[in-house]
Design a protein around this motif. Structure first.
Motif, PDB file in Angstrom:
ATOM      1  N   LYS A  97      -1.235   1.250  -8.687  1.00 41.70           N
ATOM      2  CA  LYS A  97      -2.521   1.554  -9.285  1.00 41.70           C
ATOM      3  C   LYS A  97      -3.615   0.710  -8.619  1.00 41.70           C
ATOM      4  O   LYS A  97      -3.485  -0.506  -8.478  1.00 41.70           O
ATOM      5  CB  LYS A  97      -2.463   1.253 -10.788  1.00 41.70           C
ATOM      6  CG  LYS A  97      -3.691   1.723 -11.546  1.00 41.70           C
ATOM      7  CD  LYS A  97      -3.522   1.500 -13.039  1.00 41.70           C
ATOM      8  CE  LYS A  97      -4.738   1.995 -13.808  1.00 41.70           C
ATOM      9  NZ  LYS A  97      -4.589   1.766 -15.265  1.00 41.70           N
ATOM     10  N   LEU A 132       0.828  -1.210   0.000  1.00 42.26           N
ATOM     11  CA  LEU A 132       0.000   0.000   0.000  1.00 42.26           C
ATOM     12  C   LEU A 132       0.862   1.261   0.000  1.00 42.26           C
ATOM     13  O   LEU A 132       0.474   2.280  -0.576  1.00 42.26           O
ATOM     14  CB  LEU A 132      -0.922   0.000   1.223  1.00 42.26           C
ATOM     15  CG  LEU A 132      -2.027  -1.055   1.242  1.00 42.26           C
ATOM     16  CD1 LEU A 132      -2.767  -1.023   2.571  1.00 42.26           C
ATOM     17  CD2 LEU A 132      -3.008  -0.829   0.097  1.00 42.26           C
ATOM     18  N   SER A 158      -4.564   1.030  -5.481  1.00 40.92           N
ATOM     19  CA  SER A 158      -4.281   0.786  -4.057  1.00 40.92           C
ATOM     20  C   SER A 158      -5.389   1.336  -3.159  1.00 40.92           C
ATOM     21  O   SER A 158      -5.615   0.816  -2.064  1.00 40.92           O
ATOM     22  CB  SER A 158      -2.945   1.402  -3.670  1.00 40.92           C
ATOM     23  OG  SER A 158      -2.953   2.810  -3.900  1.00 40.92           O
ATOM     24  N   ALA A 159      -6.083   2.388  -3.612  1.00 41.73           N
ATOM     25  CA  ALA A 159      -7.176   2.954  -2.810  1.00 41.73           C
ATOM     26  C   ALA A 159      -8.300   1.941  -2.614  1.00 41.73           C
ATOM     27  O   ALA A 159      -8.902   1.869  -1.537  1.00 41.73           O
ATOM     28  CB  ALA A 159      -7.718   4.215  -3.482  1.00 41.73           C
ATOM     29  N   ILE A 160      -8.573   1.142  -3.638  1.00 44.98           N
ATOM     30  CA  ILE A 160      -9.620   0.105  -3.525  1.00 44.98           C
ATOM     31  C   ILE A 160      -9.204  -0.937  -2.498  1.00 44.98           C
ATOM     32  O   ILE A 160     -10.018  -1.371  -1.663  1.00 44.98           O
ATOM     33  CB  ILE A 160      -9.862  -0.552  -4.900  1.00 44.98           C
ATOM     34  CG1 ILE A 160     -10.348   0.503  -5.899  1.00 44.98           C
ATOM     35  CG2 ILE A 160     -10.864  -1.699  -4.783  1.00 44.98           C
ATOM     36  CD1 ILE A 160     -10.452  -0.020  -7.320  1.00 44.98           C
ATOM     37  N   GLN A 187      -7.095  -0.503  -0.004  1.00 46.98           N
ATOM     38  CA  GLN A 187      -7.121   0.116   1.322  1.00 46.98           C
ATOM     39  C   GLN A 187      -8.525   0.038   1.914  1.00 46.98           C
ATOM     40  O   GLN A 187      -8.700  -0.320   3.081  1.00 46.98           O
ATOM     41  CB  GLN A 187      -6.674   1.577   1.235  1.00 46.98           C
ATOM     42  CG  GLN A 187      -5.177   1.759   1.098  1.00 46.98           C
ATOM     43  CD  GLN A 187      -4.775   3.219   1.135  1.00 46.98           C
ATOM     44  OE1 GLN A 187      -5.592   4.083   1.433  1.00 46.98           O
ATOM     45  NE2 GLN A 187      -3.534   3.511   0.824  1.00 46.98           N
ATOM     46  N   THR A 188      -9.521   0.364   1.100  1.00 50.74           N
ATOM     47  CA  THR A 188     -10.905   0.291   1.561  1.00 50.74           C
ATOM     48  C   THR A 188     -11.278  -1.137   1.942  1.00 50.74           C
ATOM     49  O   THR A 188     -11.913  -1.374   2.981  1.00 50.74           O
ATOM     50  CB  THR A 188     -11.862   0.793   0.465  1.00 50.74           C
ATOM     51  OG1 THR A 188     -11.472   2.110   0.061  1.00 50.74           O
ATOM     52  CG2 THR A 188     -13.288   0.827   0.972  1.00 50.74           C
ATOM     53  N   LYS A 205       1.985   2.823  -3.323  1.00 49.84           N
ATOM     54  CA  LYS A 205       0.980   3.615  -4.049  1.00 49.84           C
ATOM     55  C   LYS A 205       0.824   3.120  -5.492  1.00 49.84           C
ATOM     56  O   LYS A 205       0.908   3.888  -6.460  1.00 49.84           O
ATOM     57  CB  LYS A 205       1.342   5.100  -4.026  1.00 49.84           C
ATOM     58  CG  LYS A 205       1.357   5.679  -2.615  1.00 49.84           C
ATOM     59  CD  LYS A 205       1.771   7.133  -2.586  1.00 49.84           C
ATOM     60  CE  LYS A 205       1.823   7.660  -1.175  1.00 49.84           C
ATOM     61  NZ  LYS A 205       2.270   9.064  -1.106  1.00 49.84           N
TER      62      LYS A 205
END
Length: 317
Positions: free
Chosen positions: A124, A119, A126-128, A130-131, A122
């Motif tokens: 591509k 994570l 990675s936000a998904i 993290q959630t 960063k």
């Protein structure tokens, strides 16, 4: 006249100094006391809701034949500790709890380090991820436990369905005593990961980027950078995570209760120390036994924490 005027002015100045000194003293005293006045509600909360219950439980553990309704007891003795230490259920609970801690803490920490590192890169999407990783933190443990109970189902659970792709026979995760502890450990690892990832990710983001730049300039490979820079600089956070997770894992109960429908395992084979305390207090109505078990658990957690701190100091040297 001039001399009188000088003496009067000197007197006035001396009086004003006295007044100033008094006001300065009051102001200084208030400045010193003011922070404690703001902290007073916090200290009262600690005293009433933390220190008093701890002291009360410690004293209760030495009261023989304590009656909660009457508030009476037969005398002071070690009878509660003798009973608890000789009770087969408590021995089983202690063994199960230690095994749970021994597997959950290191495995969850190792997985969390890898996931936090990914994570932190960063990449591509990675936000998904993290959630997805942090979802358990905002979800009720009871609801999640019921979902895991369905996932563990022997006949139509998704875990056995996935294992069948590799030729594994159906496993009775929550109905077979051989696999009940493994089921609890897997669920515990999953449940503790989000908090662990958050702490480790915060620790990684505090590492100075200069170290990574210098390593890349010297031609170091990613794996070498991870093991020679990231892990050593992250060691204080890793030890903090291990201590917090050890304390949390020793208090395992919320994961156990929904997974086995309120029972300590399919054949009452999965007692943990917290479940034993509940059993002694709610079912047997022996508050002295419950208090003695709680004190023993406290010293076990304290011992494990001190061992971890000693290992940390030795590694630093």
């Amino acid at each position: 006249m001039k001399k009188l005027w000088i003496t009067d002015s000197v007197k006035n100045n001396s009086n004003s100094k006295k007044i100033d000194d008094g006001s300065n003293f009051k102001r200084t005293f208030f400045d010193r006391v003011e922070p404690y006045l703001y902290l007073l509600p916090f200290f009262l909360g600690i005293l009433i809701f933390i220190l008093y219950p701890v002291i009360n439980v410690f004293l209760l553990s030495f009261k023989k034949d304590y009656s909660y309704l009457r508030g009476t007891f037969a005398g002071w003795s070690l009878e509660n500790y003798k009973y608890v230490l000789n009770d087969q259920k408590f021995r089983m609970a202690m063994l199960n709890t230690i095994l749970y801690v021994a597997f959950v803490v290191p495995i969850s920490t190792a997985i969390a380090i890898i996931l936090a590192h990914l994570l932190n890169l960063k990449l591509k999407g990675s936000a998904i991820f993290q959630t997805a990783f942090f979802m358990p933190m905002v979800t009720s443990i009871t609801a999640v436990g019921l979902v895991w109970r369905l996932m563990y189902n022997k006949d139509y659970g998704i875990i056995n369905y996935i294992l069948s792709w590799f030729g594994v026979q159906k496993i009775g995760w929550v109905v077979d005593s051989k696999y009940s502890l493994a089921a609890l450990i897997i669920f515990g690892i999953w449940n503790i990961l989000p908090f662990t990832i958050i702490l480790l990710l915060a620790g990684m983001q505090n590492i100075n980027e200069m170290y990574y730049t210098a390593a890349r300039v010297d031609g170091a490979k990613p794996a070498k950078i991870f093991f020679r820079i990231t892990v050593p600089l992250l060691s204080p956070t890793i030890f903090l995570v291990c201590i917090i997770n050890t304390i949390s894992s020793f208090k395992v109960f919320s994961e156990l209760y929904p997974l086995f429908n309120g029972k300590p395992g399919p054949y009452y084979n999965l007692y943990t120390v917290i479940y034993y305390i509940r059993y002694a207090m709610m079912e047997k109505r022996k508050y002295g036994y419950a208090a003695a078990a709680a004190v023993i658990l406290f010293f076990c957690v304290l011992a494990f924490t001190l061992i971890q701190l000693a290992i940390k100091k030795r590694i630093r040297k």
